[in-house]
Scaffold this motif. Structure first.
Motif, PDB file in Angstrom:
ATOM      1  N   GLY A  66       0.766  -1.237   0.000  1.00 46.64           N
ATOM      2  CA  GLY A  66       0.000   0.000   0.000  1.00 46.64           C
ATOM      3  C   GLY A  66       0.799   1.290   0.000  1.00 46.64           C
ATOM      4  O   GLY A  66       0.258   2.347   0.335  1.00 46.64           O
ATOM      5  N   VAL A  67       2.077   1.240  -0.379  1.00 46.35           N
ATOM      6  CA  VAL A  67       2.879   2.470  -0.368  1.00 46.35           C
ATOM      7  C   VAL A  67       2.390   3.443  -1.430  1.00 46.35           C
ATOM      8  O   VAL A  67       1.809   3.054  -2.442  1.00 46.35           O
ATOM      9  N   ASP A  68       2.666   4.729  -1.190  1.00 45.55           N
ATOM     10  CA  ASP A  68       2.258   5.781  -2.117  1.00 45.55           C
ATOM     11  C   ASP A  68       3.317   6.077  -3.167  1.00 45.55           C
ATOM     12  O   ASP A  68       3.028   6.683  -4.200  1.00 45.55           O
ATOM     13  N   GLY A  69       4.563   5.703  -2.888  1.00 49.52           N
ATOM     14  CA  GLY A  69       5.656   5.962  -3.815  1.00 49.52           C
ATOM     15  C   GLY A  69       6.811   5.025  -3.521  1.00 49.52           C
ATOM     16  O   GLY A  69       6.834   4.354  -2.487  1.00 49.52           O
ATOM     17  N   ILE A  70       7.775   5.008  -4.416  1.00 49.80           N
ATOM     18  CA  ILE A  70       8.937   4.137  -4.279  1.00 49.80           C
ATOM     19  C   ILE A  70      10.190   4.990  -4.156  1.00 49.80           C
ATOM     20  O   ILE A  70      10.389   5.929  -4.938  1.00 49.80           O
ATOM     21  N   LYS A  71      11.036   4.654  -3.166  1.00 53.32           N
ATOM     22  CA  LYS A  71      12.293   5.373  -3.001  1.00 53.32           C
ATOM     23  C   LYS A  71      13.465   4.449  -3.307  1.00 53.32           C
ATOM     24  O   LYS A  71      13.564   3.358  -2.755  1.00 53.32           O
ATOM     25  N   LEU A  72      14.342   4.927  -4.188  1.00 53.23           N
ATOM     26  CA  LEU A  72      15.514   4.175  -4.610  1.00 53.23           C
ATOM     27  C   LEU A  72      16.770   4.871  -4.117  1.00 53.23           C
ATOM     28  O   LEU A  72      16.815   6.100  -4.027  1.00 53.23           O
ATOM     29  N   PHE A  73      17.799   4.068  -3.831  1.00 57.06           N
ATOM     30  CA  PHE A  73      19.064   4.639  -3.343  1.00 57.06           C
ATOM     31  C   PHE A  73      20.195   4.463  -4.347  1.00 57.06           C
ATOM     32  O   PHE A  73      20.083   3.731  -5.330  1.00 57.06           O
ATOM     33  N   GLU A  74      21.302   5.119  -4.054  1.00 60.02           N
ATOM     34  CA  GLU A  74      22.366   5.321  -5.043  1.00 60.02           C
ATOM     35  C   GLU A  74      23.252   4.121  -5.311  1.00 60.02           C
ATOM     36  O   GLU A  74      24.098   4.169  -6.207  1.00 60.02           O
ATOM     37  N   ARG A  75      23.106   3.027  -4.556  1.00 63.07           N
ATOM     38  CA  ARG A  75      23.949   1.854  -4.804  1.00 63.07           C
ATOM     39  C   ARG A  75      23.353   0.919  -5.850  1.00 63.07           C
ATOM     40  O   ARG A  75      23.955  -0.104  -6.180  1.00 63.07           O
ATOM     41  N   LEU A  76      22.207   1.249  -6.377  1.00 62.11           N
ATOM     42  CA  LEU A  76      21.606   0.445  -7.433  1.00 62.11           C
ATOM     43  C   LEU A  76      22.376   0.622  -8.739  1.00 62.11           C
ATOM     44  O   LEU A  76      22.770   1.734  -9.103  1.00 62.11           O
TER      45      LEU A  76
END
Length: 332
Positions: A66-76
Protein backbone atom coordinates in the motif's frame (compact mmCIF):
# COMPACT_ATOMS: atom_id res chain seq x y z
CA UNK A 1 9.12 -0.60 8.71
CA UNK A 2 6.59 -0.71 5.88
CA UNK A 3 3.79 -2.06 8.08
CA UNK A 4 4.54 0.47 10.84
CA UNK A 5 4.66 3.39 8.38
CA UNK A 6 1.43 2.36 6.68
CA UNK A 7 -0.18 2.07 10.13
CA UNK A 8 1.01 5.60 10.95
CA UNK A 9 -0.45 6.89 7.69
CA UNK A 10 -3.80 5.24 8.33
CA UNK A 11 -3.80 6.41 11.95
CA UNK A 12 -3.37 10.02 10.88
CA UNK A 13 -6.03 9.58 8.23
CA UNK A 14 -8.64 8.21 10.64
CA UNK A 15 -7.73 10.58 13.48
CA UNK A 16 -6.34 8.03 15.94
CA UNK A 17 -2.81 9.43 15.49
CA UNK A 18 -2.12 13.14 15.71
CA UNK A 19 0.35 14.21 13.06
CA UNK A 20 0.91 15.53 9.53
CA UNK A 21 -0.52 13.75 6.50
CA UNK A 22 1.76 10.89 5.46
CA UNK A 23 2.54 9.79 1.91
CA UNK A 24 4.52 6.63 2.51
CA UNK A 25 7.37 5.07 0.57
CA UNK A 26 8.53 2.76 3.39
CA UNK A 27 11.54 0.50 2.85
CA UNK A 28 14.21 1.85 0.54
CA UNK A 29 15.31 -0.26 -2.44
CA UNK A 30 19.09 -0.22 -2.76
CA UNK A 31 21.99 -2.16 -4.23
CA UNK A 32 24.82 -3.97 -2.43
CA UNK A 33 27.25 -1.70 -0.52
CA UNK A 34 30.49 -0.71 -2.25
CA UNK A 35 33.36 -3.13 -1.81
CA UNK A 36 35.35 -2.44 1.33
CA UNK A 37 32.66 -0.42 3.12
CA UNK A 38 30.98 -3.31 4.92
CA UNK A 39 27.27 -3.11 5.71
CA UNK A 40 26.14 0.50 5.53
CA UNK A 41 24.25 1.55 8.65
CA UNK A 42 21.39 3.08 6.73
CA UNK A 43 20.89 -0.15 4.74
CA UNK A 44 19.77 -2.08 7.81
CA UNK A 45 16.12 -1.86 6.79
CA UNK A 46 16.66 -1.54 3.04
CA UNK A 47 15.61 -4.08 0.45
CA UNK A 48 18.88 -5.01 -1.28
CA UNK A 49 18.55 -6.05 -4.92
CA UNK A 50 21.16 -6.80 -7.57
CA UNK A 51 19.13 -7.68 -10.66
CA UNK A 52 16.28 -6.27 -12.67
CA UNK A 53 13.96 -9.11 -11.67
CA UNK A 54 14.73 -8.58 -7.97
CA UNK A 55 14.06 -4.87 -8.36
CA UNK A 56 10.69 -5.40 -9.99
CA UNK A 57 9.71 -7.96 -7.36
CA UNK A 58 10.67 -5.55 -4.55
CA UNK A 59 8.57 -2.77 -6.08
CA UNK A 60 5.56 -5.05 -6.47
CA UNK A 61 5.84 -6.21 -2.87
CA UNK A 62 5.86 -2.64 -1.56
CA UNK A 63 2.94 -1.60 -3.75
CA UNK A 64 0.96 -4.60 -2.51
CA UNK A 65 1.58 -3.30 1.02
CA UNK A 66 0.00 0.00 0.00
CA UNK A 67 2.88 2.47 -0.37
CA UNK A 68 2.26 5.78 -2.12
CA UNK A 69 5.66 5.96 -3.82
CA UNK A 70 8.94 4.14 -4.28
CA UNK A 71 12.29 5.37 -3.00
CA UNK A 72 15.51 4.18 -4.61
CA UNK A 73 19.06 4.64 -3.34
CA UNK A 74 22.37 5.32 -5.04
CA UNK A 75 23.95 1.85 -4.80
CA UNK A 76 21.61 0.45 -7.43
CA UNK A 77 23.15 -0.37 -10.79
CA UNK A 78 21.68 1.93 -13.49
CA UNK A 79 19.85 -0.88 -15.29
CA UNK A 80 18.46 -2.18 -11.99
CA UNK A 81 17.26 1.29 -11.00
CA UNK A 82 15.62 1.67 -14.42
CA UNK A 83 13.76 -1.61 -13.96
CA UNK A 84 12.54 -0.54 -10.52
CA UNK A 85 11.37 2.85 -11.81
CA UNK A 86 9.65 1.24 -14.79
CA UNK A 87 7.80 -1.21 -12.54
CA UNK A 88 6.77 1.58 -10.17
CA UNK A 89 5.34 3.66 -13.00
CA UNK A 90 3.48 0.67 -14.43
CA UNK A 91 1.82 0.36 -11.02
CA UNK A 92 1.03 4.06 -10.84
CA UNK A 93 3.63 5.02 -8.23
CA UNK A 94 6.09 7.94 -8.41
CA UNK A 95 9.80 7.35 -7.90
CA UNK A 96 12.03 9.39 -5.59
CA UNK A 97 15.66 8.68 -5.01
CA UNK A 98 19.25 9.24 -4.10
CA UNK A 99 21.66 9.32 -7.00
CA UNK A 100 25.28 10.04 -7.80
CA UNK A 101 24.30 10.83 -11.39
CA UNK A 102 21.15 12.83 -12.02
CA UNK A 103 21.59 12.39 -15.77
CA UNK A 104 21.07 8.64 -15.28
CA UNK A 105 18.21 9.21 -12.83
CA UNK A 106 16.43 11.47 -15.32
CA UNK A 107 16.89 8.91 -18.10
CA UNK A 108 15.60 6.18 -15.80
CA UNK A 109 12.38 8.05 -15.06
CA UNK A 110 12.86 9.36 -11.52
CA UNK A 111 10.22 11.93 -10.56
CA UNK A 112 12.47 13.57 -7.98
CA UNK A 113 16.04 13.34 -6.72
CA UNK A 114 17.03 14.04 -3.14
CA UNK A 115 19.73 16.07 -1.41
CA UNK A 116 22.17 18.77 -2.42
CA UNK A 117 24.96 16.22 -2.72
CA UNK A 118 23.23 14.64 -5.72
CA UNK A 119 24.00 17.83 -7.63
CA UNK A 120 27.57 17.88 -6.27
CA UNK A 121 28.41 14.38 -7.48
CA UNK A 122 26.61 14.82 -10.81
CA UNK A 123 28.56 17.98 -11.54
CA UNK A 124 31.89 16.15 -11.18
CA UNK A 125 32.59 14.70 -14.61
CA UNK A 126 35.80 12.87 -13.72
CA UNK A 127 34.36 9.48 -12.65
CA UNK A 128 37.39 8.57 -10.52
CA UNK A 129 37.24 11.87 -8.67
CA UNK A 130 33.50 11.36 -8.12
CA UNK A 131 34.03 7.81 -6.85
CA UNK A 132 36.86 8.84 -4.51
CA UNK A 133 34.78 11.66 -3.03
CA UNK A 134 31.82 9.32 -2.58
CA UNK A 135 33.96 6.76 -0.76
CA UNK A 136 35.57 9.43 1.43
CA UNK A 137 32.11 10.55 2.52
CA UNK A 138 30.90 6.99 3.10
CA UNK A 139 33.96 6.31 5.28
CA UNK A 140 33.41 9.61 7.12
CA UNK A 141 36.74 11.06 6.08
CA UNK A 142 34.83 14.09 4.84
CA UNK A 143 31.39 15.27 5.88
CA UNK A 144 28.47 16.26 3.68
CA UNK A 145 28.97 20.00 4.14
CA UNK A 146 32.55 19.75 2.89
CA UNK A 147 31.81 17.97 -0.37
CA UNK A 148 30.02 21.03 -1.76
CA UNK A 149 33.40 22.65 -2.24
CA UNK A 150 34.00 20.20 -5.12
CA UNK A 151 31.02 21.27 -7.24
CA UNK A 152 31.75 22.05 -10.90
CA UNK A 153 29.41 24.87 -12.02
CA UNK A 154 30.38 24.41 -15.67
CA UNK A 155 27.93 21.47 -15.73
CA UNK A 156 25.02 23.39 -14.15
CA UNK A 157 23.33 24.59 -17.35
CA UNK A 158 23.35 21.17 -19.00
CA UNK A 159 22.13 19.48 -15.83
CA UNK A 160 19.35 22.00 -15.27
CA UNK A 161 18.14 21.63 -18.86
CA UNK A 162 17.90 17.84 -18.52
CA UNK A 163 16.08 18.06 -15.18
CA UNK A 164 13.57 20.61 -16.45
CA UNK A 165 13.01 18.83 -19.78
CA UNK A 166 12.49 15.48 -18.02
CA UNK A 167 10.39 16.98 -15.21
CA UNK A 168 12.76 15.84 -12.47
CA UNK A 169 12.12 17.64 -9.18
CA UNK A 170 14.84 18.21 -6.57
CA UNK A 171 14.83 18.28 -2.77
CA UNK A 172 18.11 19.86 -1.57
CA UNK A 173 17.53 19.22 2.18
CA UNK A 174 20.38 21.64 2.77
CA UNK A 175 19.29 23.06 6.12
CA UNK A 176 20.47 19.97 7.98
CA UNK A 177 24.12 20.59 7.06
CA UNK A 178 24.45 24.16 5.82
CA UNK A 179 22.18 26.46 7.86
CA UNK A 180 25.10 27.63 10.07
CA UNK A 181 26.43 29.29 6.89
CA UNK A 182 23.16 31.12 6.26
CA UNK A 183 22.90 34.84 6.89
CA UNK A 184 20.07 33.85 9.27
CA UNK A 185 22.28 31.46 11.29
CA UNK A 186 22.14 33.42 14.56
CA UNK A 187 18.34 33.69 14.39
CA UNK A 188 18.04 29.99 13.51
CA UNK A 189 20.25 28.94 16.40
CA UNK A 190 18.24 31.00 18.87
CA UNK A 191 14.91 29.68 17.58
CA UNK A 192 16.08 26.06 17.70
CA UNK A 193 17.52 26.23 21.19
CA UNK A 194 14.40 28.00 22.48
CA UNK A 195 12.21 25.39 20.81
CA UNK A 196 14.18 22.46 22.23
CA UNK A 197 14.04 23.92 25.76
CA UNK A 198 10.26 24.08 25.62
CA UNK A 199 8.91 21.78 28.40
CA UNK A 200 6.22 20.54 26.00
CA UNK A 201 8.97 18.89 23.97
CA UNK A 202 10.51 17.02 26.88
CA UNK A 203 9.71 13.74 25.13
CA UNK A 204 12.54 14.45 22.67
CA UNK A 205 15.87 12.75 23.53
CA UNK A 206 18.16 15.08 25.50
CA UNK A 207 21.01 14.60 23.03
CA UNK A 208 19.14 16.63 20.38
CA UNK A 209 19.51 19.86 22.37
CA UNK A 210 23.17 19.11 23.03
CA UNK A 211 23.85 18.20 19.41
CA UNK A 212 22.19 21.37 18.12
CA UNK A 213 24.36 23.59 20.32
CA UNK A 214 27.48 21.66 19.35
CA UNK A 215 26.62 21.81 15.66
CA UNK A 216 26.40 25.61 15.57
CA UNK A 217 29.46 25.91 17.82
CA UNK A 218 31.49 23.86 15.33
CA UNK A 219 30.95 26.52 12.68
CA UNK A 220 31.38 29.43 15.09
CA UNK A 221 34.77 28.11 16.23
CA UNK A 222 35.91 27.10 12.76
CA UNK A 223 39.13 28.60 11.41
CA UNK A 224 38.37 31.47 8.99
CA UNK A 225 40.11 29.67 6.12
CA UNK A 226 37.97 26.56 6.60
CA UNK A 227 34.76 28.54 6.98
CA UNK A 228 35.51 30.51 3.82
CA UNK A 229 36.10 27.24 1.98
CA UNK A 230 32.73 25.87 3.08
CA UNK A 231 31.08 29.18 2.27
CA UNK A 232 32.34 28.91 -1.30
CA UNK A 233 30.52 25.58 -1.62
CA UNK A 234 27.37 27.05 -0.09
CA UNK A 235 27.43 29.96 -2.57
CA UNK A 236 27.80 27.57 -5.50
CA UNK A 237 24.79 25.64 -4.25
CA UNK A 238 22.80 28.87 -3.89
CA UNK A 239 23.71 29.66 -7.48
CA UNK A 240 22.38 26.29 -8.64
CA UNK A 241 19.14 26.85 -6.69
CA UNK A 242 18.63 30.25 -8.34
CA UNK A 243 19.36 29.00 -11.83
CA UNK A 244 17.25 25.86 -11.43
CA UNK A 245 14.23 27.82 -10.18
CA UNK A 246 14.63 30.49 -12.89
CA UNK A 247 14.63 27.77 -15.57
CA UNK A 248 11.35 26.40 -14.22
CA UNK A 249 12.79 23.61 -12.09
CA UNK A 250 10.65 22.35 -9.22
CA UNK A 251 12.24 22.33 -5.76
CA UNK A 252 10.93 20.53 -2.66
CA UNK A 253 11.71 21.65 0.87
CA UNK A 254 12.60 18.72 3.12
CA UNK A 255 14.01 17.92 6.54
CA UNK A 256 16.54 15.04 6.40
CA UNK A 257 17.01 15.34 10.19
CA UNK A 258 20.67 14.56 10.79
CA UNK A 259 21.44 17.75 12.71
CA UNK A 260 18.06 19.45 12.81
CA UNK A 261 14.56 18.94 14.25
CA UNK A 262 12.31 17.80 11.37
CA UNK A 263 9.38 20.20 11.74
CA UNK A 264 11.57 23.22 12.32
CA UNK A 265 13.83 22.23 9.42
CA UNK A 266 11.06 23.01 6.94
CA UNK A 267 11.01 26.63 8.08
CA UNK A 268 14.81 26.86 7.90
CA UNK A 269 14.67 25.51 4.34
CA UNK A 270 12.16 28.20 3.36
CA UNK A 271 14.41 30.92 4.76
CA UNK A 272 17.43 29.54 2.92
CA UNK A 273 15.52 29.33 -0.36
CA UNK A 274 14.49 32.98 -0.12
CA UNK A 275 18.04 33.90 0.87
CA UNK A 276 19.22 32.14 -2.32
CA UNK A 277 16.91 34.25 -4.47
CA UNK A 278 13.46 32.62 -4.62
CA UNK A 279 10.43 34.74 -3.85
CA UNK A 280 8.53 33.88 -0.65
CA UNK A 281 5.71 32.50 -2.79
CA UNK A 282 8.11 30.24 -4.69
CA UNK A 283 9.52 29.04 -1.37
CA UNK A 284 6.05 28.23 -0.04
CA UNK A 285 5.31 26.28 -3.22
CA UNK A 286 8.32 24.03 -2.47
CA UNK A 287 6.37 22.79 0.56
CA UNK A 288 3.00 22.54 -1.15
CA UNK A 289 2.13 22.29 -4.85
CA UNK A 290 5.57 21.14 -6.02
CA UNK A 291 5.50 18.18 -3.64
CA UNK A 292 1.96 17.27 -4.61
CA UNK A 293 2.87 17.36 -8.31
CA UNK A 294 5.85 15.07 -7.87
CA UNK A 295 3.74 12.60 -5.92
CA UNK A 296 0.92 12.68 -8.45
CA UNK A 297 -1.40 14.12 -5.79
CA UNK A 298 -1.91 17.62 -7.21
CA UNK A 299 -5.50 16.99 -8.32
CA UNK A 300 -6.44 16.68 -4.65
CA UNK A 301 -3.72 18.53 -2.71
CA UNK A 302 -1.10 21.23 -2.90
CA UNK A 303 -3.05 24.42 -3.53
CA UNK A 304 -6.15 26.23 -2.33
CA UNK A 305 -8.63 25.46 -5.10
CA UNK A 306 -12.26 24.41 -5.25
CA UNK A 307 -12.62 20.67 -4.78
CA UNK A 308 -9.19 20.12 -3.24
CA UNK A 309 -8.29 19.03 0.29
CA UNK A 310 -6.63 21.88 2.19
CA UNK A 311 -4.83 22.29 5.51
CA UNK A 312 -4.89 25.80 6.94
CA UNK A 313 -2.73 27.43 9.57
CA UNK A 314 -2.93 31.00 10.75
CA UNK A 315 0.27 32.95 11.44
CA UNK A 316 1.14 36.36 12.79
CA UNK A 317 2.56 38.51 10.02
CA UNK A 318 2.75 38.08 6.26
CA UNK A 319 4.99 35.27 4.91
CA UNK A 320 4.79 36.78 1.43
CA UNK A 321 6.75 39.74 2.80
CA UNK A 322 8.83 37.95 5.45
CA UNK A 323 9.15 34.20 4.99
CA UNK A 324 10.18 33.65 8.62
CA UNK A 325 6.61 34.60 9.59
CA UNK A 326 5.63 31.00 8.71
CA UNK A 327 7.07 30.18 12.13
CA UNK A 328 4.65 32.42 14.00
CA UNK A 329 1.88 29.82 14.06
CA UNK A 330 -1.27 30.77 15.94
CA UNK A 331 -3.77 28.13 14.86
CA UNK A 332 -3.73 24.95 12.79
Amino acid sequence: PVDWIIAQREGVKNGSVRGPRVWASANIIDGPPPEGTGVLRRQRTSIIVDSEDEARKAVRALVEKGVDGIKLFERLKPQVAKAAADEAHKLGRPVFGHTLDIFNAAENGYNSVEHSWSVVYTSIQDTKKRHDLDMARMRRKIDTAEIHVYMEPAVFDRLIKVMVDKGVHWSPTWATWLRPLSSHAAEMKQRELTLLRNPQLKYLPAYILKDTGSFFAKYEKMAPEKRNELMSGYKMLQDFVRRFAKAGGKIHSGSDPNHVVPGYAMHAELQMLVEAGLTPLQAIQTASINVAQAGGKDKEYGSGEKGKVADFFIVRGDPLKNISDTQNVETV
